[in-house]
Each structure stands twice: as structure tokens, then as C-alpha cells.
Design an enzyme around this catalytic site. Structure first.
Site, PDB file in Angstrom:
ATOM      1  N   TYR A 151       2.989  -1.447  10.127  1.00 12.46           N
ATOM      2  CA  TYR A 151       1.780  -1.934  10.796  1.00 12.46           C
ATOM      3  C   TYR A 151       0.972  -2.776   9.814  1.00 12.46           C
ATOM      4  CZ  TYR A 151      -1.348   1.235   8.284  1.00 12.46           C
ATOM      5  OH  TYR A 151      -2.076   1.856   7.314  1.00 12.46           O
ATOM      6  N   LYS A 195       3.839  -0.724   4.142  1.00  9.42           N
ATOM      7  CA  LYS A 195       2.780  -0.228   5.033  1.00  9.42           C
ATOM      8  C   LYS A 195       3.426   0.371   6.286  1.00  9.42           C
ATOM      9  CE  LYS A 195      -1.899  -1.821   6.223  1.00  9.42           C
ATOM     10  NZ  LYS A 195      -2.602  -0.664   5.737  1.00  9.42           N
ATOM     11  N   GLU A 203      -4.616   5.069  -5.430  1.00  7.15           N
ATOM     12  CA  GLU A 203      -5.388   4.299  -4.442  1.00  7.15           C
ATOM     13  C   GLU A 203      -6.036   5.280  -3.480  1.00  7.15           C
ATOM     14  OE1 GLU A 203      -2.976   1.840  -1.904  1.00  7.15           O
ATOM     15  OE2 GLU A 203      -1.399   3.347  -1.753  1.00  7.15           O
ATOM     16  N   LEU A 252      -0.158   0.305  -2.308  1.00  7.82           N
ATOM     17  CA  LEU A 252       0.013  -0.802  -1.354  1.00  7.82           C
ATOM     18  C   LEU A 252      -0.574  -2.082  -1.967  1.00  7.82           C
ATOM     19  CD1 LEU A 252       0.784  -1.302   1.754  1.00  7.82           C
ATOM     20  CD2 LEU A 252      -1.680  -1.452   2.056  1.00  7.82           C
TER      21      LEU A 252
HETATM   22  N1  PDD Z   1      -5.488   0.269   5.232  1.00  2.00           N
HETATM   23  N2  PDD Z   1      -4.061   1.205   0.472  1.00  2.00           N
HETATM   24  C1  PDD Z   1      -3.739   1.823   1.616  1.00  2.00           C
HETATM   25  C2  PDD Z   1      -2.937   3.077   1.557  1.00  2.00           C
HETATM   26  C3  PDD Z   1      -4.154   1.294   2.844  1.00  2.00           C
HETATM   27  O1  PDD Z   1      -3.815   1.903   3.978  1.00  2.00           O
HETATM   28  C4  PDD Z   1      -4.944   0.125   2.858  1.00  2.00           C
HETATM   29  C5  PDD Z   1      -5.427  -0.511   4.135  1.00  2.00           C
HETATM   30  C6  PDD Z   1      -5.271  -0.478   1.644  1.00  2.00           C
HETATM   31  C7  PDD Z   1      -6.077  -1.733   1.600  1.00  2.00           C
HETATM   32  O2  PDD Z   1      -5.289  -2.815   2.007  1.00  2.00           O
HETATM   33  P1  PDD Z   1      -5.951  -4.133   2.602  1.00  2.00           P
HETATM   34  O3  PDD Z   1      -6.923  -4.599   1.599  1.00  2.00           O
HETATM   35  O4  PDD Z   1      -4.814  -5.061   2.740  1.00  2.00           O
HETATM   36  O5  PDD Z   1      -6.598  -3.771   3.898  1.00  2.00           O
HETATM   37  C8  PDD Z   1      -4.808   0.079   0.474  1.00  2.00           C
HETATM   38  C9  PDD Z   1      -5.721  -0.270   6.533  1.00  2.00           C
HETATM   39  C10 PDD Z   1      -6.935  -1.076   6.658  1.00  2.00           C
HETATM   40  C11 PDD Z   1      -5.615   0.831   7.545  1.00  2.00           C
HETATM   41  O6  PDD Z   1      -4.752   1.693   7.366  1.00  2.00           O
HETATM   42  O7  PDD Z   1      -6.358   0.850   8.514  1.00  2.00           O
END
Ligand code: PDD
Length: 404
Positions: free
Chosen positions: A149, A264, A296, A320
């Protein structure tokens, strides 16, 4: 108001299609007390068919988003005037229509009009109402979390870093050996959903999910050519402005995820469990600590500041590759903030001058305490503030909020 308090009535006999405009007769009718719904601040669910319903702005007024399929204009108007109204099988009916058919009701007085939550989504080549989507119980996303996703932010129709998000989605598909989708095609679909849902002027999130499709349960991949399941939705979103301004609390959690967190995938159980524990502890986010290192957040990345240097944990298989993080690192360099990439030990946490979490939805949120202990004095640090200001400049003037 809990769902249990919504009175329901059972029909003496199913309504047949000759009796009613309903295409699929059902035994159960949700009857919703308007007065009590007015005091309910959250979405309600029809207790029998489990669809979500949304309260109209005013009793008796049809929501502009409310779908009234297969109805002539005159019937629609007649229904709008009818009051009270009950909901049956996702359609509005004047109460008089069912009065004779219902075995017991509490009171017909004060029943108002509720609307199903209307959202146009994309599902396998079609734009549908969300409640029309029927995903197979054989879907491998459902059975095995066999999918990926991504989440893209739309700032007043501008899909922020869309190409990067879709490339990450493509990398995830490749890593899981899910073939047959050019993720670039999802950009146009995302824009279409922004338009369909009248989100052009809004702050919104686009959620995209792709699974290996539906096939009888087997650990083996389905035969090649099995259609993938592709789902996209767009919804209005409000960023956590209060936390962006004042900082937020976090907790530390052991990292119990698999060893390919750089993909992801939709398999997020350790993330949701950790985040739930954070919420139960009154915190905003959980920070994963694995192998003694700060990795993270449960759904965010983390960066630190030490003596005015931005410290970034290296992008390993445990992290990620966050799009927001890469934007913020570029901004730091542009702001002449020194950037260092190195592993960060759990024991160092309270020695950092600043800690921040980053994500598409939260943008940049300062972390001012962890496990109840303050990071420095619990104030938002100057480097975080500078990066927030620079970030706001990038996302556009419409989104500038005064954080000073
Ligand atoms: N989550 N690390 C993890 C485990 C994440 O699930 C996310 C983002 C990030 C940040 O990634 P980005 O900057 O590309 O949004 C880091 C999304 C927003 C979610 O699960 O809803």
C-alpha cells in the site's frame, strides 16, 4: 452513543421488489433516533447490514453526497419531503412506507434522516460507491496480507511527491513478485478520486492498495494472469496541528516486525499493536527499538538533532524509505543544516537535543517526551522549527499555518 442504542425493527415479511423501489429486499431495517444522533459525534453504523451512516447537516435535508440510485427526480423530492425517514438497505424510505410492514418500533416521532457515508472509490477498473465494493474472502490481502500500500497527501489537488510514492509502490510490488500493474496509472486515478469526492480545495489523503488478487487459499502463488486487486480511495484529512505546534509524546516499543520493513506491505500487526500501546499510554506515536537501535515509528520515520546536526538512522531493511524523510533531509541541506547518517542507540535517546517524527500525514511532529521522560526540557527545538517552516514553504502557501 453506542451502536446498541440504535433501535432496529424487524420486518414481518420481506419487502418485495414489486412493493418497493428496493432492488434487494432485506429483513432488517435500521431506525435511527434523530435526537440521539444529533448528539453523536462519530459515524454510526447500521447494526444489521454494518454499513456506515452519516448524519445530515439538518433533519430532513438530503446530503449533497447522498446517492439516490435509480430514482426519478420527483421521487427523490418526495422522499426529501418525507419526514421522518428511515434507512433500509442503504436507501431512504418515508416511514409511512414501512409502517404497516414493521412488527415493532419504539417511536416514530423524532426520527430524522441519516445518510450513508458516501465516498467514490476506485476498485479494479471501476469508480464505485465505497459500500458497493465487494472484495472476495479469497483475496490474498485478506488471507495472507499479500499486498502493498501507499499513502499520498493531496494539498488542494496537488499530489505531493506522487511519483516517488508510486515508485515506492512499484518497488514493493517487485519485491513481493506481484506483477502486472504499472503504478504510474494510479496517478490519474488518484486525481479523478479527488475530483469525484469534491476534495479539490481540501487537504486529503489518497490510500492505494494492491494485492495479489483472489484465489483459493494456498501458500503457492495463484496462476499467472490472476487479476490483481487494486483499490484506491481519497478522503479529507486534517493534520495534527496541535502536535506540530507543541510537540507530542512517544513511547519506546520493541521492534517485533519482520526483517523487510523497507517494503510497505499491508501486514502491519506489530505496527498497529505498538501504536495502540502508545495511544493507551496517552502518547502520539511508538518508536521501534530493535537490536538496541532506534529504528522508526509505528507509521512514521524519526530523525534526531545533536549539536545542530540532523542525525538520520541509515536506511536499512529495518526502516521504510520515507518520502517525508527524504524531503526533510533535502530541506536541511538546502538550509545549510549539517546532516549525518549513523545508527542511533536506544541509550542515546535522551542525549539528543531534538527528536522529530515524520510522515505523509503528520508531516513534522516534534517529539518532546518518550516514556514520560522529557527530551531536553520538553521544548520544541530550533532545528525542528526551521525544518517545519521550510516544509511549509514546499507544500505551498495555501497550507501555511502559523506555528510560531
Ligand atoms: N506510514 N515508517 C513507517 C513504518 C510508515 O508506515 C510510514 C508511513 C513512514 C513514513 O513514510 P512517508 O514519509 O513516506 O509517509 C515511515 C503511512 C503514512 C501510513 O501507514 O499511513
Amino acid at each position: 452513543m453506542s451502536d446498541k442504542t440504535i433501535p432496529t425493527a424487524v420486518l414481518k415479511s420481506p419487502i418485495t421488489s414489486s412493493q418497493s423501489p428496493l432492488s434487494q429486499p432485506e429483513q432488517h431495517v435500521a431506525i435511527i433516533d434523530h435526537n440521539r444522533c444529533l448528539s453523536a459525534s462519530r459515524l454510526l453504523r447500521c447494526p444489521t447490514c454494518l454499513n456506515s451512516w452519516r448524519r445530515c447537516a439538518e433533519p430532513g435535508a438530503a446530503s449533497p453526497l447522498y446517492p439516490l440510485p435509480n430514482r426519478s427526480q420527483s421521487k427523490t423530492l418526495a422522499l426529501k419531503k418525507a419526514h421522518p425517514v428511515i434507512i433500509h438497505n442503504r436507501e431512504l424510505l418515508p416511514s409511512s412506507f414501512l409502517r404497516s410492514s414493521v412488527s415493532s418500533v419504539t417511536s416514530w416521532k423524532d426520527f430524522g434522516m441519516l445518510c450513508p457515508t458516501s465516498m467514490i472509490v476506485y476498485y479494479n477498473g471501476q469508480y464505485l460507491q465505497k459500500f458497493e465494493v465487494a472484495i472476495s474472502p479469497d483475496d490474498r490481502g485478506f488471507l495472507f496480507a499479500d499486498g502493498v500500500y501507499d499513502v499520498i497527501r493531496s494539498y488542494r489537488s496537488k499530489l505531493f511527491k506522487c511519483v516517488e510514492h508510486l515508485e515506492r509502490l512499484a518497488h514493493g510490488l517487485k519485491a513481493l513478485r506481484i506483477e502486472g500493474l504499472d503504478t504510474r496509472s494510479l496517478e490519474q486515478i488518484s486525481h479523478q478520486l479527488i475530483r469525484n469526492n469534491k476534495l479539490e480545495e481540501a487537504d486529503a489523503l489518497v490510500y492505494l492498495q494492491v494485492t495479489r488478487g483472489a484465489a483459493p487459499r494456498s501458500h503457492q502463488f495463484p496462476p499467472s494472469g490472476t487479476p490483481l486487486t487494486v483499490y484506491v480511495e481519497a478522503k479529507a484529512f486534517s493534520p495534527p496541528v496541535e502536535q506540530q505546534q507543541n510537540g507530542a509524546a512517544a513511547i519506546l516499543e520493541p521492534d517485533q516486525r519482520w526483517s523487510r520493513c523497507n517494503i510497505k506491505t499491508i501486514g502491519l500487526l506489530p505496527n498497529t499493536l505498538a501504536h495502540q500501546r502508545a495511544r493507551e499510554a496517552g502518547a502520539f506515536e511508538a518508536i521501534f527499538s530493535g537490536d538496541g537501535l532506534l529504528q522508526e515509528g509505528s507509521h512514521s520515520s524519526i530523525l534526531f538533532v545533536e549539536k545542530d546536526v540532523l542525525i538520520c538512522p541509515p536506511l536499512t531493511n529495518r526502516i521504510l524509505p520515507s518520502i517525508t524523510r527524504s524531503v526533510v533531509i533535502d530541506l536541511a541541506l538546502a538550509e545549510s543544516i549539517e546532516v549525518d547518517t549513523r545508527s542511533c542507540r536506544e541509550g542515546e535517546l535522551f542525549e539528543f537535543d531534538e527528536v522529530m517524527m515524520l510522515s505523509t500525514s503528520a508531516e513534522i511532529v516534534p517529539i518532546t517526551s518518550v516514556n514520560g521522560r522529557k527530551i531536553r526540557q520538553g521544548y520544541v527545538g530550533p532545528v525542528t522549527r526551521r525544518l517545519q517552516t521550510a516544509f511549509r514553504r514546499v507544500i505551498g502557501p495555501n497550507e501555511i499555518k502559523n506555528l510560531d
